[in-house]
Motif scaffolding. Structure first.
Motif, PDB file in Angstrom:
ATOM      1  N   VAL A  72      41.624  37.686  36.470  1.00 25.22           N
ATOM      2  CA  VAL A  72      41.330  38.004  37.866  1.00 25.22           C
ATOM      3  C   VAL A  72      40.255  39.080  37.900  1.00 25.22           C
ATOM      4  O   VAL A  72      40.204  39.952  37.021  1.00 25.22           O
ATOM      5  N   GLY A  73      39.403  39.022  38.899  1.00 23.38           N
ATOM      6  CA  GLY A  73      38.263  39.926  38.981  1.00 23.38           C
ATOM      7  C   GLY A  73      38.562  41.213  39.714  1.00 23.38           C
ATOM      8  O   GLY A  73      37.854  41.560  40.668  1.00 23.38           O
ATOM      9  N   TRP A  74      39.589  41.939  39.256  1.00 26.99           N
ATOM     10  CA  TRP A  74      39.956  43.231  39.847  1.00 26.99           C
ATOM     11  C   TRP A  74      40.360  44.196  38.751  1.00 26.99           C
ATOM     12  O   TRP A  74      41.013  43.799  37.775  1.00 26.99           O
ATOM     13  N   HIS A  75      40.027  45.457  38.935  1.00 32.33           N
ATOM     14  CA  HIS A  75      40.380  46.500  37.979  1.00 32.33           C
ATOM     15  C   HIS A  75      41.800  46.973  38.288  1.00 32.33           C
ATOM     16  O   HIS A  75      42.014  48.102  38.747  1.00 32.33           O
ATOM     17  N   SER A  76      42.746  46.116  38.011  1.00 28.40           N
ATOM     18  CA  SER A  76      44.125  46.356  38.448  1.00 28.40           C
ATOM     19  C   SER A  76      44.724  47.625  37.852  1.00 28.40           C
ATOM     20  O   SER A  76      45.560  48.282  38.484  1.00 28.40           O
TER      21      SER A  76
END
Length: 591
Positions: A72-76
């Motif tokens: 996923v393209g998020w800096h979780s």
């Protein structure tokens, strides 16, 4: 899991809208689909990409528990360890947030955290597939996702890379330098200074939907006249930063204040402009066109300052663009026109839906070292062939033909003024039709453009159409010297010859958003254009997406048939089969 087989990486984008899924193998995207194409609900707002996920898994013949990972393209991690919470707190100390902004921040912290992502995806996977051994979820910072996809799938190395959107993690705009497979940030701009939010605010002020109608504002701007007073007002919302390179957005007009008219702008913007927002069904006046031009110009000037600085600093003259604002073809053209820039590649999947592919590419590279090759085709979705279409047509009792020379017949139809729905091969990814799901018409008369707008696309009369053009014809039809615009992500100035030969594809400001068609990437579409040129001398067709206003681009045979019968289309091509509203009498199956 059998680790001797080819490694397979999934990517999923499942935010508020435009959910999508991608599959990466051997360093390249091999399947991609957007949920809206299956559910027939434009943007598929609030939906999980279940059908897109099933398609992508089927395309590679795997179960979910057989893939290596889902990215996923998020800096979780930053949403989980307090970094994003501290960032939001610091923002609140500079500008007092309104309740809507606070609610959005809390939702981001919950939804985009490692645990929030895990719970979200596992819930949908469990519902669809049962209790499998779910693959691990990999998290990739948002703007790095856009940058890797844009730069590494471009033909340029090295390259200055600009990623620009509404927001992604704390960032809104980042300048990068690509050298080989390395990406180094040069400048980072953070919330609330967002060009995406700026443009979305004026999109809604002008009566369109944010994150859907921005291209309408861009098209409307071509009808505007320069207005110094309006430009000054817009400049109070978006202005150069004190360093003369970056930009600053005054959040009083976007977020921090009363929102009587829209969640995208405050009442202070209405007071600044001195006029109420245009209602959705309201008339579009010259003032609205002039405002659209002022907004478009401000956007272009902001990105040009950034890119000019980066080129001067690095000495690198090729530019890549990622992030949702990269869909603005006029902005991309303005970058190409900069004297210090040689070439521009705007990634056609630059918006968040495309981040499904970008995140999977990043993970594949991290785990295998593979780098994607330059992008040459977006034919990545479900396939339609004549063989698959025939039983559907027979079951629906729709007569069809199987011409001996499909391309010659359809070229004659187009030259005779027929408008054709063209469905061929795998569905193209992204918002532009590129010869897999297209509506095609003769570009030689503006009346054809007006007919397609009014009785087929059923959209605003001022909206432009672009051409599909043999790549070999670019030097005679386009200015300046043309980069390889095979994905309709760039507007060029039309030559006098294009205005004479294909006036239906030239916008009122003298520009044209072109798709250059190459034989190796799309041989069947290339053959059709070649046939049309043989009849007319013009290697160009008017090309627009196969859909009507408010609907997604068609995917399968049933979608195409519904749109065909509901509009003024004359001919429908499904692979090597042809359906006509007025049959020609030629011998054909299903008649």
């Amino acid at each position: 899991m059998d680790r001797h087989r080819r490694r397979t990486f999934l990517g999923i984008s499942s935010g508020h809208s435009d959910p999508s899924v991608a599959v990466v193998r051997d360093g390249r995207v091999v399947a991609y689909a957007e949920e809206e194409r299956f559910v027939r609900n434009k943007h598929a707002v609030g939906q999980y990409p279940t059908r897109a996920l099933r398609y992508c898994l089927d395309a590679v013949g795997l179960r979910l528990d057989e893939v290596d990972s889902v990215s996923v393209g998020w800096h979780s991690e930053a949403y989980s360890d307090g970094r994003m919470a501290r960032f939001f707190e610091e923002l609140g100390q500079q500008w007092e947030p309104d309740p809507g902004t606070l609610a959005w921040q809390r939702d981001c912290l919950r939804r985009l955290s490692v645990e929030g992502m895990r719970a979200h995806h596992h819930r949908h996977w469990r519902r669809e597939f049962g209790d499998l051994d779910f693959p691990p979820i990999q998290h990739v910072p948002h703007h790095y996702t856009h940058a890797f996809q844009a730069a590494l799938e471009s033909p340029f190395d090295p390259a200055v890379t600009l990623t620009v959107d509404g927001s992604g993690d704390e960032h809104t705009t980042v300048l990068w330098l690509r050298q080989g497979h390395e990406l180094t940030p040069l400048r980072e701009i953070r919330m609330p200074h967002s060009l995406g939010w700026f443009y979305a605010a004026f999109t809604e002020y002008l009566g369109f939907d944010a994150y859907d109608g921005e291209y309408k504002v861009m098209g409307l701007a071509a009808y505007g006249h320069p207005d110094a007073a309006l430009a000054k007002l817009v400049g109070e919302v978006l202005a150069p930063a004190p360093d003369g390179v970056e930009f600053r957005v005054d959040p009083r007009f976007i977020h921090y204040g009363a929102h009587t008219y829209s969640a995208r702008f405050t009442d202070d913007l209405v007071a600044l402009l001195g006029a109420p927002p245009r209602p959705v069904a309201g008339a579009v006046g010259q003032w609205h066109k002039d405002l659209a031009l002022a907004v478009q110009t401000a956007l272009e000037e902001a990105v040009c300052r950034l890119v000019s600085w980066a080129v001067r600093e690095t000495g690198v003259r090729d530019v890549c663009v990622g992030g949702g604002v990269g869909l603005n073809v006029k902005m991309n053209a303005r970058l190409l026109a900069l004297p210090e820039v040689d070439r521009v590649f705007a990634h056609p999947l630059c918006a968040d839906s495309g981040a499904a592919a970008g995140a999977a590419l990043v993970t594949c590279h991290r785990e295998t070292g593979l780098v994607p090759p330059p992008l040459t085709s977006l034919a990545l979705g479900p396939e339609v062939s004549g063989e698959a279409a025939a039983p559907v047509l027979a079951a629906a009792r729709v007569p069809f033909e199987r011409p001996a020379d499909l391309f010659a017949d359809i070229a004659r139809d187009l030259a005779a003024g027929q408008v054709v729905g063209w469905v061929d091969g795998r569905l193209e990814a992204g918002p532009r039709a590129l010869g897999q799901r297209s509506i095609l018409a003769d570009p030689r008369a503006v009346e054809q453009r007006d007919r397609v707008n009014a009785v087929i696309k059923q959209r605003e009369a001022w909206r432009p159409f672009g051409p599909a053009m043999l790549a070999s014809a670019a030097p005679r039809y386009l200015e300046p010297e043309v980069v390889d615009s095979r994905f309709m992500t760039m507007a060029f100035r039309a030559t006098d010859e294009l205005r004479r030969d294909a006036p239906a594809t030239v916008h009122t400001d003298g520009t044209t958003r072109v798709q250059l068609v190459h034989r190796d990437a799309n041989p069947r579409f290339h053959r059709l254009l070649t046939g049309f040129e043989a009849l007319t001398g013009v290697p160009v067709l008017l090309n627009t997406s196969f859909n009507v206003r408010g609907e997604p681009i068609v995917s399968g045979v049933e979608d195409a048939l519904r749109t065909f019968w509901a509009t003024g289309l004359d001919v429908l091509v499904l692979g090597d089969l042809v359906v006509r509203k007025e049959p020609t009498g030629a011998g054909g199956e299903g008649r």
